[in-house]
Design a protein around this motif. Structure first.
Motif, mmCIF file in Angstrom:
data_model
loop_
_atom_site.group_PDB
_atom_site.id
_atom_site.type_symbol
_atom_site.label_atom_id
_atom_site.label_comp_id
_atom_site.label_asym_id
_atom_site.label_seq_id
_atom_site.Cartn_x
_atom_site.Cartn_y
_atom_site.Cartn_z
ATOM 1 N N ARG A 339 0.336 -0.981 0.406
ATOM 2 C CA ARG A 339 0.211 0.205 0.248
ATOM 3 C C ARG A 339 0.949 1.471 0.277
ATOM 4 N NH1 ARG A 339 -1.677 3.625 -0.808
ATOM 5 N NH2 ARG A 339 -3.794 5.164 -0.083
ATOM 6 N N TRP A 344 -4.071 1.229 -4.598
ATOM 7 C CA TRP A 344 -5.250 0.254 -4.669
ATOM 8 C C TRP A 344 -4.854 -1.241 -4.405
ATOM 9 C CZ3 TRP A 344 -10.216 0.325 -2.438
ATOM 10 C CH2 TRP A 344 -10.770 -0.307 -2.315
ATOM 11 N N VAL A 345 -4.439 -1.362 -2.929
ATOM 12 C CA VAL A 345 -4.099 -3.261 -2.632
ATOM 13 C C VAL A 345 -5.103 -4.088 -2.228
ATOM 14 C CG1 VAL A 345 -2.714 -4.739 -1.808
ATOM 15 C CG2 VAL A 345 -2.155 -2.096 -2.208
ATOM 16 N N GLN A 346 -5.367 -4.401 -2.472
ATOM 17 C CA GLN A 346 -7.190 -4.924 -2.021
ATOM 18 C C GLN A 346 -6.383 -6.878 -1.954
ATOM 19 O OE1 GLN A 346 -10.355 -4.985 -4.082
ATOM 20 N NE2 GLN A 346 -11.162 -6.886 -4.157
ATOM 21 N N GLY A 371 -5.640 1.569 4.362
ATOM 22 C CA GLY A 371 -5.592 1.620 3.493
ATOM 23 C C GLY A 371 -5.901 0.669 2.941
ATOM 24 N N VAL A 372 -5.904 -0.821 2.969
ATOM 25 C CA VAL A 372 -5.818 -1.495 2.079
ATOM 26 C C VAL A 372 -6.874 -2.338 2.073
ATOM 27 C CG1 VAL A 372 -4.536 -4.180 2.296
ATOM 28 C CG2 VAL A 372 -3.112 -1.718 2.815
#
Length: 435
Positions: A339, A344-346, A371-372
């Motif tokens: 991140r 954008w990390v999912q 933020g993940v």
């Protein structure tokens, strides 16, 4: 010989997953067209989905082209992903509407998993199991019994669904080293918008393929019936495609690889992409990366990284046969590191019996606060061909999709599905073509 390669106009209206993205280019049809040309044949590629054409408009061009073979894909089953249109009824309707005497050929996941049912339900004449990039061109020059994955209907007995079925027990596997750079000549790339599910923007997008298959054997994945063995395309061919797309105004590329990030050649590819004005998105496993390679991924302008974590416990990952060699805390560290480099990390999860919903919620909230994005766990669907399906039911037969759907809805109707799925999925027989 002349081939009409048709991507139907699929209807993903109402789909949470597909409705937020522009349609992908049908890369295998594009590679197949190149192979047909190499073999001395003619190929007409009509992508009704990207062009938003109806079947009547496509038929005019097919009739004018007068093909010997009419080829159409079957899509994977996403009937419970808020997607109202069944996948086999679409090629069934289009095969009927476009039939001009050409040999009708079906490809794709349905064809690979249940070839006999695909022959009967769609009314096609031939099914190609596995990867059709090279086998399609062989239909015109090679005895069908000698083509890997070729299944066909014998002499008809009076009705369209009749005739002896010849079913190949093997699947075709393409040699990706022979797949040259695509030129996207059949597409008005300059006018095509892309809509990333997070970054809307006004840019131009395209899809590319660097590698196929996966070296792992997760219990939920049906790669054994489609795109099994891990292979890479030449880095230079992929870079040539990227340069062509950039010259035509594309600023975002999504890699459709099942698992991006395997092997040493990916680092060379990323280092070259870092020198170009292009953004990328991909899906991967977080345990393929470390701090150094994640920093390289950031330099390569990656804006979206979807990671198959599946379970937040070692027992859950072992049950899914993930063969993950790092622990949950290290997974968390790498997601947070990613991140710092990728906007954008999912992390995607599958609901297993080893996972506690309360623990999942705490893990989700912790990472989301940093933020993940962590998805809601998706109940595991026993796709035909997966180790899970074989453990439950044995080898797939003509009723494999119906059997898997019945099991899934019975197991999770009361327990609940994911937030991106239908709350009450209809039975497959109510939606799918059944003749």
């Amino acid at each position: 010989m002349k081939y009409a390669l048709i991507n139907p106009n699929w209807d993903f209206a109402g789909s949470t997953y597909f409705g937020c993205r522009e349609p992908h280019y049908p890369l295998e049809l594009m590679f197949a067209a190149d192979k047909i040309h190499e073999a001395g044949g003619e190929a007409l590629l009509l992508d009704a989905h990207n062009q938003d054409w109806d079947v009547a408009r496509v038929r005019e061009q097919v009739v004018d082209f007068a093909p010997d073979f009419l080829v159409m894909p079957t899509a994977p089953t996403y009937l419970f992903w808020r997607c109202p249109q069944p996948e086999l009824r679409v090629p069934q309707v289009w095969f009927r509407a476009l039939h001009t005497g050409a040999i009708r050929v079906a490809i794709g996941p349905h064809a690979s998993a249940t070839p006999a049912a695909t022959l009967r339900k769609t009314g096609c004449d031939v099914v190609l199991r596995g990867e059709p990039d090279e086998t399609l061109s062989q239909l015109a020059s090679t005895p069908w019994s000698e083509i890997d994955g070729c299944c066909w209907r014998g002499k008809k007995t009076g009705d369209e669904a009749g005739g002896e079925l010849h079913i190949s027990p093997v699947l075709a596997s393409a040699n990706l080293q022979t797949l040259g750079a695509l030129d996207f000549a059949a597409y008005d790339v300059e006018r095509r918008r892309h809509r990333h599910h997070v970054f809307q923007g006004e840019g131009r997008g395209a899809e590319l393929e660097f590698a196929r298959g996966c070296p792992w054997s997760c219990s939920f994945c049906n790669k054994t019936l489609f795109r099994d063995r891990y292979r890479e395309r030449p880095v230079d061919a992929v870079l040539q495609e990227i340069d062509q797309l950039i010259s035509r105004g594309v600023d975002y590329v999504y890699f459709i690889d099942e698992i991006f990030g395997v092997g040493k050649n990916v680092k060379r590819l990323l280092a070259e992409i870092a020198q170009r004005e292009i953004r990328i998105g991909l899906q991967t496993r977080i345990d393929l990366w470390d701090e150094e390679s994640l920093e390289l991924l950031g330099r390569a302008h990656c804006i979206s990284m979807e990671c198959g974590v599946e379970s937040i416990t070692a027992a859950g990952r072992e049950d899914l046969n993930k063969n993950c060699r790092i622990g949950t805390e290290r997974i968390r560290e790498l997601l947070l590191c990613a991140r710092r480099h990728v906007p954008w990390v999912q992390a995607n999860l599958i609901l297993t019996q080893n996972d506690d919903r309360g623990e999942i919620r705490a893990w989700q909230e912790d990472l989301k606060s940093r933020g993940v994005w962590v998805s809601e766990p998706v109940p595991m669907f026993p796709y035909p061909g997966t180790p899970l399906y074989r453990r439950l039911f044995g080898e797939p037969d003509d009723e494999a999709w119906e059997r898997a759907h019945h099991y899934y809805t019975a197991a999770f109707r009361d327990a609940g599905y994911s937030d991106i799925q239908e709350e009450q999925p209809a039975a497959l027989e109510e939606l799918e073509c059944t003749f």
